[in-house]
Design a protein around this motif. Structure first.
Motif, PDB file in Angstrom:
ATOM      1  N   VAL A  90     -78.906 -35.745-107.757  1.00 52.07           N
ATOM      2  CA  VAL A  90     -80.301 -35.973-107.378  1.00 52.07           C
ATOM      3  C   VAL A  90     -80.307 -36.560-105.971  1.00 52.07           C
ATOM      4  O   VAL A  90     -79.496 -37.424-105.633  1.00 52.07           O
ATOM      5  CB  VAL A  90     -80.978 -36.951-108.363  1.00 52.07           C
ATOM      6  N   LEU A  91     -81.198 -36.057-105.122  1.00 54.23           N
ATOM      7  CA  LEU A  91     -81.294 -36.556-103.746  1.00 54.23           C
ATOM      8  C   LEU A  91     -82.496 -37.482-103.608  1.00 54.23           C
ATOM      9  O   LEU A  91     -83.540 -37.244-104.198  1.00 54.23           O
ATOM     10  CB  LEU A  91     -81.476 -35.404-102.753  1.00 54.23           C
ATOM     11  N   ARG A  92     -82.322 -38.498-102.773  1.00 53.30           N
ATOM     12  CA  ARG A  92     -83.439 -39.387-102.473  1.00 53.30           C
ATOM     13  C   ARG A  92     -84.267 -38.722-101.381  1.00 53.30           C
ATOM     14  O   ARG A  92     -83.734 -38.300-100.360  1.00 53.30           O
ATOM     15  CB  ARG A  92     -82.886 -40.723-101.979  1.00 53.30           C
ATOM     16  N   PHE A  93     -85.581 -38.595-101.600  1.00 57.86           N
ATOM     17  CA  PHE A  93     -86.417 -37.947-100.601  1.00 57.86           C
ATOM     18  C   PHE A  93     -86.855 -38.969 -99.572  1.00 57.86           C
ATOM     19  O   PHE A  93     -87.416 -39.993 -99.933  1.00 57.86           O
ATOM     20  CB  PHE A  93     -87.633 -37.315-101.288  1.00 57.86           C
ATOM     21  N   PRO A  94     -86.605 -38.739 -98.273  1.00 58.57           N
ATOM     22  CA  PRO A  94     -86.992 -39.736 -97.266  1.00 58.57           C
ATOM     23  C   PRO A  94     -88.500 -39.977 -97.275  1.00 58.57           C
ATOM     24  O   PRO A  94     -89.293 -39.049 -97.486  1.00 58.57           O
ATOM     25  CB  PRO A  94     -86.563 -39.094 -95.946  1.00 58.57           C
ATOM     26  N   ASP A  95     -88.905 -41.212 -96.991  1.00 58.89           N
ATOM     27  CA  ASP A  95     -90.318 -41.603 -97.076  1.00 58.89           C
ATOM     28  C   ASP A  95     -91.234 -40.760 -96.214  1.00 58.89           C
ATOM     29  O   ASP A  95     -92.335 -40.409 -96.623  1.00 58.89           O
ATOM     30  CB  ASP A  95     -90.486 -43.073 -96.655  1.00 58.89           C
ATOM     31  N   ASN A  96     -90.792 -40.479 -94.992  1.00 55.59           N
ATOM     32  CA  ASN A  96     -91.718 -39.800 -94.088  1.00 55.59           C
ATOM     33  C   ASN A  96     -91.635 -38.278 -94.186  1.00 55.59           C
ATOM     34  O   ASN A  96     -92.182 -37.568 -93.357  1.00 55.59           O
ATOM     35  CB  ASN A  96     -91.474 -40.234 -92.636  1.00 55.59           C
ATOM     36  N   MET A  97     -90.942 -37.775 -95.197  1.00 54.73           N
ATOM     37  CA  MET A  97     -90.843 -36.323 -95.282  1.00 54.73           C
ATOM     38  C   MET A  97     -91.902 -35.787 -96.250  1.00 54.73           C
ATOM     39  O   MET A  97     -92.014 -36.273 -97.377  1.00 54.73           O
ATOM     40  CB  MET A  97     -89.446 -35.928 -95.765  1.00 54.73           C
ATOM     41  N   PRO A  98     -92.706 -34.796 -95.791  1.00 53.09           N
ATOM     42  CA  PRO A  98     -93.727 -34.240 -96.696  1.00 53.09           C
ATOM     43  C   PRO A  98     -93.035 -33.570 -97.890  1.00 53.09           C
ATOM     44  O   PRO A  98     -92.080 -32.817 -97.718  1.00 53.09           O
ATOM     45  CB  PRO A  98     -94.454 -33.213 -95.823  1.00 53.09           C
ATOM     46  N   LEU A  99     -93.550 -33.824 -99.086  1.00 47.54           N
ATOM     47  CA  LEU A  99     -92.885 -33.318-100.283  1.00 47.54           C
ATOM     48  C   LEU A  99     -92.878 -31.791-100.333  1.00 47.54           C
ATOM     49  O   LEU A  99     -91.883 -31.169-100.689  1.00 47.54           O
ATOM     50  CB  LEU A  99     -93.566 -33.863-101.540  1.00 47.54           C
ATOM     51  N   ALA A 146     -85.521 -35.746 -91.621  1.00 53.76           N
ATOM     52  CA  ALA A 146     -86.618 -36.716 -91.597  1.00 53.76           C
ATOM     53  C   ALA A 146     -86.667 -37.399 -90.232  1.00 53.76           C
ATOM     54  O   ALA A 146     -87.728 -37.562 -89.637  1.00 53.76           O
ATOM     55  CB  ALA A 146     -86.436 -37.752 -92.701  1.00 53.76           C
ATOM     56  N   LYS A 147     -85.498 -37.773 -89.721  1.00 49.72           N
ATOM     57  CA  LYS A 147     -85.417 -38.462 -88.431  1.00 49.72           C
ATOM     58  C   LYS A 147     -85.952 -37.583 -87.304  1.00 49.72           C
ATOM     59  O   LYS A 147     -86.587 -38.065 -86.374  1.00 49.72           O
ATOM     60  CB  LYS A 147     -83.960 -38.823 -88.173  1.00 49.72           C
ATOM     61  N   HIS A 148     -85.699 -36.269 -87.391  1.00 45.96           N
ATOM     62  CA  HIS A 148     -86.117 -35.355 -86.324  1.00 45.96           C
ATOM     63  C   HIS A 148     -87.412 -34.628 -86.659  1.00 45.96           C
ATOM     64  O   HIS A 148     -87.763 -33.649 -86.010  1.00 45.96           O
ATOM     65  CB  HIS A 148     -84.997 -34.339 -86.044  1.00 45.96           C
ATOM     66  N   ASN A 149     -88.130 -35.114 -87.699  1.00 49.37           N
ATOM     67  CA  ASN A 149     -89.396 -34.489 -88.105  1.00 49.37           C
ATOM     68  C   ASN A 149     -89.263 -33.002 -88.373  1.00 49.37           C
ATOM     69  O   ASN A 149     -90.107 -32.206 -87.964  1.00 49.37           O
ATOM     70  CB  ASN A 149     -90.478 -34.698 -87.027  1.00 49.37           C
ATOM     71  N   ILE A 150     -88.190 -32.637 -89.037  1.00 51.63           N
ATOM     72  CA  ILE A 150     -87.977 -31.227 -89.369  1.00 51.63           C
ATOM     73  C   ILE A 150     -88.348 -30.996 -90.820  1.00 51.63           C
ATOM     74  O   ILE A 150     -87.853 -31.674 -91.715  1.00 51.63           O
ATOM     75  CB  ILE A 150     -86.499 -30.821 -89.163  1.00 51.63           C
ATOM     76  N   ALA A 151     -89.228 -30.029 -91.045  1.00 46.45           N
ATOM     77  CA  ALA A 151     -89.537 -29.579 -92.401  1.00 46.45           C
ATOM     78  C   ALA A 151     -89.753 -28.076 -92.307  1.00 46.45           C
ATOM     79  O   ALA A 151     -89.815 -27.521 -91.206  1.00 46.45           O
ATOM     80  CB  ALA A 151     -90.776 -30.288 -92.929  1.00 46.45           C
ATOM     81  N   ALA A 152     -89.875 -27.425 -93.444  1.00 44.24           N
ATOM     82  CA  ALA A 152     -90.046 -25.970 -93.423  1.00 44.24           C
ATOM     83  C   ALA A 152     -91.496 -25.619 -93.098  1.00 44.24           C
ATOM     84  O   ALA A 152     -92.405 -26.432 -93.276  1.00 44.24           O
ATOM     85  CB  ALA A 152     -89.660 -25.384 -94.776  1.00 44.24           C
ATOM     86  N   ASP A 153     -91.699 -24.412 -92.621  1.00 49.01           N
ATOM     87  CA  ASP A 153     -93.065 -23.880 -92.469  1.00 49.01           C
ATOM     88  C   ASP A 153     -93.354 -23.122 -93.754  1.00 49.01           C
ATOM     89  O   ASP A 153     -92.654 -22.167 -94.085  1.00 49.01           O
ATOM     90  CB  ASP A 153     -93.142 -22.933 -91.265  1.00 49.01           C
ATOM     91  N   ILE A 154     -94.386 -23.555 -94.464  1.00 51.74           N
ATOM     92  CA  ILE A 154     -94.543 -23.043 -95.825  1.00 51.74           C
ATOM     93  C   ILE A 154     -95.925 -22.450 -96.085  1.00 51.74           C
ATOM     94  O   ILE A 154     -96.879 -22.678 -95.340  1.00 51.74           O
ATOM     95  CB  ILE A 154     -94.292 -24.147 -96.872  1.00 51.74           C
ATOM     96  N   GLU A 155     -95.990 -21.680 -97.187  1.00 53.79           N
ATOM     97  CA  GLU A 155     -97.270 -21.228 -97.709  1.00 53.79           C
ATOM     98  C   GLU A 155     -97.292 -21.670 -99.166  1.00 53.79           C
ATOM     99  O   GLU A 155     -96.449 -21.276 -99.968  1.00 53.79           O
ATOM    100  CB  GLU A 155     -97.386 -19.702 -97.595  1.00 53.79           C
ATOM    101  N   LEU A 156     -98.250 -22.532 -99.489  1.00 51.00           N
ATOM    102  CA  LEU A 156     -98.332 -23.044-100.856  1.00 51.00           C
ATOM    103  C   LEU A 156     -98.964 -22.005-101.781  1.00 51.00           C
ATOM    104  O   LEU A 156     -99.955 -21.374-101.406  1.00 51.00           O
ATOM    105  CB  LEU A 156     -99.213 -24.293-100.890  1.00 51.00           C
ATOM    106  N   VAL A 157     -98.380 -21.843-102.961  1.00 50.85           N
ATOM    107  CA  VAL A 157     -98.974 -20.942-103.960  1.00 50.85           C
ATOM    108  C   VAL A 157     -99.021 -21.672-105.296  1.00 50.85           C
ATOM    109  O   VAL A 157     -98.309 -22.641-105.509  1.00 50.85           O
ATOM    110  CB  VAL A 157     -98.169 -19.627-104.130  1.00 50.85           C
ATOM    111  N   ARG A 158     -99.886 -21.187-106.204  1.00 47.82           N
ATOM    112  CA  ARG A 158     -99.907 -21.741-107.557  1.00 47.82           C
ATOM    113  C   ARG A 158     -98.927 -20.936-108.396  1.00 47.82           C
ATOM    114  O   ARG A 158     -98.578 -19.801-108.068  1.00 47.82           O
ATOM    115  CB  ARG A 158    -101.306 -21.640-108.147  1.00 47.82           C
ATOM    116  N   MET A 159     -98.550 -21.532-109.501  1.00 45.81           N
ATOM    117  CA  MET A 159     -97.575 -20.863-110.369  1.00 45.81           C
ATOM    118  C   MET A 159     -98.086 -19.497-110.823  1.00 45.81           C
ATOM    119  O   MET A 159     -97.327 -18.536-110.899  1.00 45.81           O
ATOM    120  CB  MET A 159     -97.241 -21.736-111.595  1.00 45.81           C
ATOM    121  N   ASP A 160     -99.383 -19.363-111.102  1.00 44.69           N
ATOM    122  CA  ASP A 160     -99.852 -18.066-111.603  1.00 44.69           C
ATOM    123  C   ASP A 160     -99.918 -17.009-110.502  1.00 44.69           C
ATOM    124  O   ASP A 160    -100.212 -15.853-110.754  1.00 44.69           O
ATOM    125  CB  ASP A 160    -101.216 -18.205-112.311  1.00 44.69           C
TER     126      ASP A 160
END
Lengths: 361, 359
Positions: free
Chosen positions: B149-158, B317-331
């Motif tokens: 299990v990884l600890r998610f950094p505080d400033n990283m969007p889930l 987290a330190k370099h403000n890197i996150a993925a570029d995403i498109e959110l979808v619902r499970m259905d």
């Protein structure tokens, strides 16, 4: 139109050349340049026959310029040096390998990797700085820039050292570069010919455990008893290959025929390295999955730079490493090449140039 | 006779599974094990859709054991911890990636390279120690040994951080291992999808010059203006490829379609390294002289160990890197899969599990 080979330079030279794609060699009169201020001229005593010579005389790579005097495992005794030559003097025992020139200004030349210089000049069938075509060591004399000449240490036999100038450096360089030279490591050598047999000797001298991987079971007892390999794996034997999976830190693959890489990658431990030094003329298939699932590497290597070629020669002298050779007279050369094409040699032919390659009056 | 997925474990769970090689998803009732002494139980909030999920759902690698609940870019909150768990507590934001167990005894595990353990257990489509199948993050909860299990950094969007758990570590690990971290050196990134776009961001954070290598000219302006790439090479343009030959120190090849390595190898300088992280189902063609003539190498890499996955998350987290995403619902997952198969996403779908109706 260029001058005839006999006239383009002031020194008379005699060798054996192929004149067309039949690859048949015959006596050939040509000439060598005058000894320039940085040049070393030497009387050739011996020249090794490399498998590349066979490919080139038949124009199998499509870049041969005829007439071609092959030979890039050349040894002899210095007869003249230019005024700016500092490293050699008359009477020294020297050698020349696969290269006779490079640009000296690119990134590769800057780090002593003349072999990867985009303008590297090969010892034969290449255009030299003066526009003439280079002729190799199946000949009685050589003139080369001192940068591309190596010293053969006293007490080292010239004939059995000649093949090291190509075969030796071709396997020594990757053993060092890819870090497969640490005592206790386990390295496989695929193919037991000119390159393979020297790879076994170098690796053993570095303290490495060596397994020869070959299609020929008949080579086993020689590999172990004479060359000093620790074990022998018949690559067509599924059970043997299976049992050896995941046991090797690295493999030096000397085979130039097209062959499957996947079984070899399977022999590697996690993070193992497969190094190819033969160059099959068709692309090979690389199963990406096998590389990923163990973070393995497939890399290439081609001869070596001048600095490491001298280092290799000195290492070989210190550890008494020499090629296993069959010395032949010049007029046997066509038969030798036919036998080489059938891998019928243990393990390198060497031409006795000094005693048998003479121009008939 | 074996128990059914619903009854084999005590904690009820619901997810979406594919049941055959059409790869079509629908609701699936199953169960999770009791929270053991070393376990962490996680309520799943988000799960990234990785291309591997698609390969597996359609049995493209021939190893799928249906029904399959994919998903190995999982982010959620801790709801319960076992007695031996000290690293996490209820309410913590955590992540789970591609592995959920390994042998802990072999040389790879000892070096923190659980991802090369010959007995590693994957988050989905593997057989766990108790003989039951592992189910992934397209579900409401998961129970995982704390080591994985990884600890998610505080400033990283889930949501945007979820894809780092596979895509992120898949490119970060080889960039470190193969030494692609010297500022000023030139990195080529082949393929601009889930993996490729993260490789561009991480490469820039290492101070590298980054060129995207792609067959799609229309990806160019985004690559440069949004992702920060320095240059864009259309690999189907022979003149442009020729001009770029021998200019790159390294290439990360993220392309999962079968392709020849010849043009990519030519882009590398002497001693250049090409690392392949995509998983095409057929072998790649390599012209050997491209390796031998310039001492280049082709290496592989597969995700990363647990320690370096945590290191990667903290680095991003330190370099403000996150993925570029498109959110979808499970259905919406079947539509997302179809679009993913056509590379119609910029650049990762993420399932908003927490806000989806799973039934």
């Amino acid at each position: 139109m260029g001058q005839a080979p006999e006239q383009e330079h002031p020194k008379n030279a005699f060798g054996w050349a192929a004149k067309d794609t039949s690859g048949v060699l015959s006596p050939f009169h040509f000439s060598r340049r005058a000894t320039g201020e940085k040049d070393v001229t030497f009387k050739v005593t011996h020249c090794g026959i490399c498998h590349s010579d066979l490919h080139m005389i038949k124009n199998e790579w499509g870049n041969t310029i005829y007439p071609i005097v092959p030979g890039h495992e050349i040894v002899g005794v210095v007869t003249e040096v230019g005024s700016k030559v500092s490293k050699f003097k008359v009477g020294d025992k020297v050698g020349v390998g696969c290269m006779v020139g490079s640009c000296h200004s690119c990134d590769s030349c800057a780090i002593d990797l003349e072999n990867y210089c985009p303008k590297v000049i090969m010892t034969y069938a290449n255009k030299y700085h003066d526009g003439t075509i280079t002729y190799g060591g199946y000949s009685d004399i050589m003139v080369a820039d001192e940068h591309f000449v190596v010293r053969i240490p006293e007490g080292t036999p010239l004939d059995a050292t000649a093949p090291l100038l190509c075969a030796g450096i071709t396997v020594y360089s990757p053993l060092r570069f890819y870090g497969l030279d640490k005592p206790g490591m386990h390295v496989g050598v695929v193919g037991l010919g000119g390159l393979g047999h020297v790879a076994v000797k170098f690796a053993k001298a570095m303290g490495v455990k060596v397994t020869v991987i070959s299609t020929s079971p008949s080579k086993k007892s020689e590999a172990i008893e004479r060359l000093g390999a620790d074990s022998f794996l018949v690559s067509r034997d599924q059970d043997e290959m299976q049992a050896a999976m995941g046991t090797m830190d690295g493999i030096i693959d000397t085979v130039s025929a097209v062959h499957p890489l996947m079984p070899l990658i399977g022999l590697l431990k996690s993070q193992g390295k497969l190094v190819l030094v033969g160059a099959p003329e068709k692309p090979l298939e690389l199963p990406a999955f096998s590389l990923l699932m163990g973070r393995k590497i497939v890399g290439g290597s081609m001869i070596g730079g001048m600095k490491e070629t001298q280092e290799m020669i000195d290492f070989a002298a210190k550890h008494n490493i020499r090629a296993d050779i069959e010395v032949i007279p010049a007029d046997y050369v066509n038969t030798a090449l036919e036998r080489l094409a059938k891998a019928d040699v243990r393990y390198r032919f060497v031409i006795d140039v000094a005693n048998t390659m003479k121009s008939t009056p | 006779m074996a128990k059914s997925p619903e009854t084999e474990h005590p904690q009820k769970a619901i997810g979406w599974a594919a049941r055959d090689n059409t790869g079509t998803f629908s609701p699936f009732h199953f169960s999770r094990r009791e929270t053991g002494a070393d376990d962490v139980t996680i309520k799943i909030l988000f799960c990234g859709i990785c291309h591997s999920d698609l390969h597996c759902a359609r049995n493209e690698w021939g190893v799928t054991n249906y029904p399959i609940v994919p998903g190995h870019e999982i982010v959620g909150t801790v709801t319960k911890v076992g007695n031996n768990v000290s690293k996490f507590k209820e309410g913590d934001k955590v992540g789970v990636g591609v592995l959920v167990a390994s042998c802990q005894k072999c040389e790879s595990c000892q070096q923190g390279l659980e991802n090369y353990c010959p007995n590693m257990i994957l988050t989905y489509n593997s057989i766990d120690r108790d003989g039951t199948k592992t189910y992934g993050g397209y579900s409401d909860l998961i129970v995982v040994d704390q080591h994985y299990v990884l600890r998610f950094p505080d400033n990283m969007p889930l949501d945007a951080g979820a894809p780092l758990l596979c895509a992120g570590i898949t490119v970060y690990s080889p960039m470190k291992y193969y030494g692609m971290t010297e500022p000023g050196k030139h990195l080529g990134v082949a393929g601009l999808g889930g993996l490729g776009h993260v490789a561009v961001k991480i490469g820039k954070a290492f101070g590298l010059k980054v060129t995207v290598i792609s067959t799609s000219p229309k990806k160019e302006s985004e690559a440069i203006s949004k992702l920060g790439a320095d240059a864009f090479l259309v690999s189907s343009d022979p003149a442009k490829v020729k001009a770029a030959m021998g200019t790159m120190d390294y290439i990360i090849d993220t392309v999962s379609a079968v392709h020849s390595l010849a043009p990519l190898l030519g882009l590398l300088k002497v001693n250049g390294k090409l690392v392949t992280v995509g998983l095409p189902e057929k072998p790649l063609e390599v012209p050997i002289f491209a390796l031998v003539g310039a001492r280049r190498l082709v290496g592989g890499s597969n995700v990363g160990g647990m320690k370096e996955t945590q290191e990667m998350l903290d680095f991003c987290a330190k370099h403000n890197i996150a993925a570029d995403i498109e959110l979808v619902r499970m259905d919406q997952i079947n539509t997302a899969m179809e679009r993913l198969a056509k590379s119609d996403v910029k650049y990762r779908f993420v399932i908003d599990v927490g806000n989806s109706k799973l039934q």
